[in-house]
Design a protein around this motif. Structure first.
Motif, PDB file in Angstrom:
ATOM      1  N   VAL A   1       0.838  -1.205   0.000  1.00  0.00           N
ATOM      2  CA  VAL A   1       0.000   0.000   0.000  1.00  0.00           C
ATOM      3  C   VAL A   1       0.869   1.249   0.000  1.00  0.00           C
ATOM      4  N   ALA A   2       1.927   1.265   0.810  1.00  0.00           N
ATOM      5  CA  ALA A   2       2.810   2.426   0.860  1.00  0.00           C
ATOM      6  C   ALA A   2       3.436   2.691  -0.505  1.00  0.00           C
ATOM      7  N   GLY A   3       3.947   1.635  -1.143  1.00  0.00           N
ATOM      8  CA  GLY A   3       4.540   1.805  -2.466  1.00  0.00           C
ATOM      9  C   GLY A   3       3.524   2.235  -3.499  1.00  0.00           C
ATOM     10  N   GLY A   4       2.328   1.659  -3.457  1.00  0.00           N
ATOM     11  CA  GLY A   4       1.291   2.002  -4.422  1.00  0.00           C
ATOM     12  C   GLY A   4       0.815   3.431  -4.282  1.00  0.00           C
ATOM     13  N   VAL A   5       0.593   3.867  -3.043  1.00  0.00           N
ATOM     14  CA  VAL A   5       0.130   5.244  -2.815  1.00  0.00           C
ATOM     15  C   VAL A   5       1.197   6.243  -3.250  1.00  0.00           C
ATOM     16  N   ALA A   6       2.459   5.966  -2.912  1.00  0.00           N
ATOM     17  CA  ALA A   6       3.541   6.876  -3.294  1.00  0.00           C
ATOM     18  C   ALA A   6       3.686   6.942  -4.818  1.00  0.00           C
ATOM     19  N   ALA A   7       3.627   5.790  -5.487  1.00  0.00           N
ATOM     20  CA  ALA A   7       3.745   5.778  -6.947  1.00  0.00           C
ATOM     21  C   ALA A   7       2.582   6.526  -7.595  1.00  0.00           C
TER      22      ALA A   7
END
Length: 406
Positions: free
Chosen positions: A139-145
């Motif tokens: 989720v952290a990677g997806g939101v940041a991307a």
């Protein structure tokens, strides 16, 4: 692309789900997204359907890049957190009683048999805790991307920045000091950028009330038949001494001869290894243009000698050349200033780092082998409609006389 999608599937789908329907759905989604990217790249010139595929496909292409990078950076905290999660968990075999039949720890020594030490097993992470960690990082990677791509899309699709670039030329006549050239490159009309994009660029250039307009390559990604209407607003460009154009590499992929004829029909003068004299108030400088280096593969190579030999070297020469790398040869012919594009300023950070492997200048004004070269970020984009760290621009280059040197 396949490798990147496999990595994303591993971290975002496999690690975050248990075997079952959810994992199957996620797998199908990743395969579909891979095919979407392939379709965008392969069908971008396929008319209406190609445009439908291009928008989501190229946006996801940017998402693939940033999601892969971010998940890669999250590998370090992932490993640290997994290691900490294993601490303090005692395996069931550690400290278990000796179970050899007929031999007990008390009688083993008397019987001449030494019981083996129990072999500790690596502590395991609780499945629920592992899933929570994997899902949190995904989720952290997806939101940041998603945030980066959204920001980059607003920059790429918004108005170009108008840059004002003073350039001092030692041989410039004082009467020409203040001469203003609007430099625009890499407009990239195509499946994602059409007539409204050209109209905006023309309007912004005309607002600057410049003396000359220089379009330094990569105007289009498609044929005249497909994009002639999108380029039509170029006929409305207004300047004192006219508009000029040199080919970029993408013109050769799109039918360079047809596009040269089309821009000239629209009132934009194509400089094909040519030079002319610009005059104001009795003072002059030379304006030259050379073809892009990729023209060599289409029997239309750049010819610096043809464009620059035989001129009056007491006056400065401004050269239009699509790629900054052409400054190496331009310097050998005594060019005072080269105006270029091609690099997009890197377009999406950290691609900035790769530009230097091919080009001597990524963006802005530099001096190479005694010749000044100005490189625009370009007014459009190629591929993903995303710009991060390299906003689109229209540059107004103002030529200045070196009064201090008189």
């Amino acid at each position: 692309m396949a490798a990147a999608h496999y990595y994303i599937w591993k971290r975002v789908v496999r690690d975050t789900t248990r075997p079952g329907r959810g994992r199957r759905v996620g797998t199908v989604a990743v395969v579909f997204l891979l095919l979407l990217v392939v379709g965008a790249l392969g069908l971008q010139r396929a008319g209406g359907f190609g445009r439908v595929v291009a928008w989501p496909g190229f946006l996801w292409l940017a998402g693939v890049f940033y999601l892969t990078v971010l998940l890669g950076l999250l590998e370090v905290p992932r490993l640290v957190l997994l290691r900490r999660a294993r601490r303090g968990r005692v395996p069931a075999t550690v400290g278990a009683p000796h179970t050899t039949p007929g031999v007990t720890p008390d009688t083993a020594v008397d019987a001449g048999e030494v019981p083996p030490d129990p072999v500790p097993e690596a502590p395991e992470v609780d499945e629920g805790r592992r899933l929570f960690l994997a899902r949190s990082l995904a989720v952290a990677g997806g939101v940041a991307a998603a945030g980066i791509v959204t920001y980059g899309a607003t920059r790429a699709l918004g108005d170009p920045v108008v840059k004002r670039v003073p350039v001092t030329l030692g041989k410039l006549d004082p009467r020409l000091s203040g001469y203003r050239i609007a430099v625009v490159s890499d407009i990239h009309l195509g499946p994602l950028l059409g007539r409204s994009h050209t109209e905006r660029i023309v309007r912004m250039i005309n607002e600057q009330q410049v003396d000359l307009v220089a379009i330094v390559g990569d105007l289009v990604d498609g044929s005249v038949e497909e994009l002639g209407e999108a380029a039509a607003p170029l006929r409305d460009l207004v300047s004192t001494h006219g508009s000029f154009f040199v080919t970029g590499n993408h013109e050769y992929y799109s039918g360079a001869e047809q596009w040269i004829a089309e821009v000239e029909r629209l009132g934009v003068n194509a400089l094909r290894n040519e030079r002319l004299t610009i005059e104001r108030a009795g003072a002059t400088f030379d304006l030259a243009g050379v073809n892009d280096v990729n023209g060599a593969s289409f029997d239309d190579a750049p010819d610096f000698a043809r464009a620059l030999d035989g001129r009056d070297t007491s006056t400065p020469v401004v050269l239009l050349a699509h790629q900054p790398v052409q400054v190496r040869e331009a310097a050998g012919h005594g060019v005072d200033l080269q105006l270029s594009g091609h690099t997009h300023g890197g377009q999406m950070f950290p691609f900035h780092l790769a530009v230097g492997l091919q080009q001597p200048v990524r963006s802005g004004l530099e001096t190479i082998d005694g010749t000044q070269v100005y490189t625009s970020n370009g007014a459009g984009f190629w591929g993903p409609p995303v710009r991060v760290g390299a906003p689109p621009d229209i540059s107004v280059v103002e030529l200045r006389h070196n009064f201090a040197g008189r």
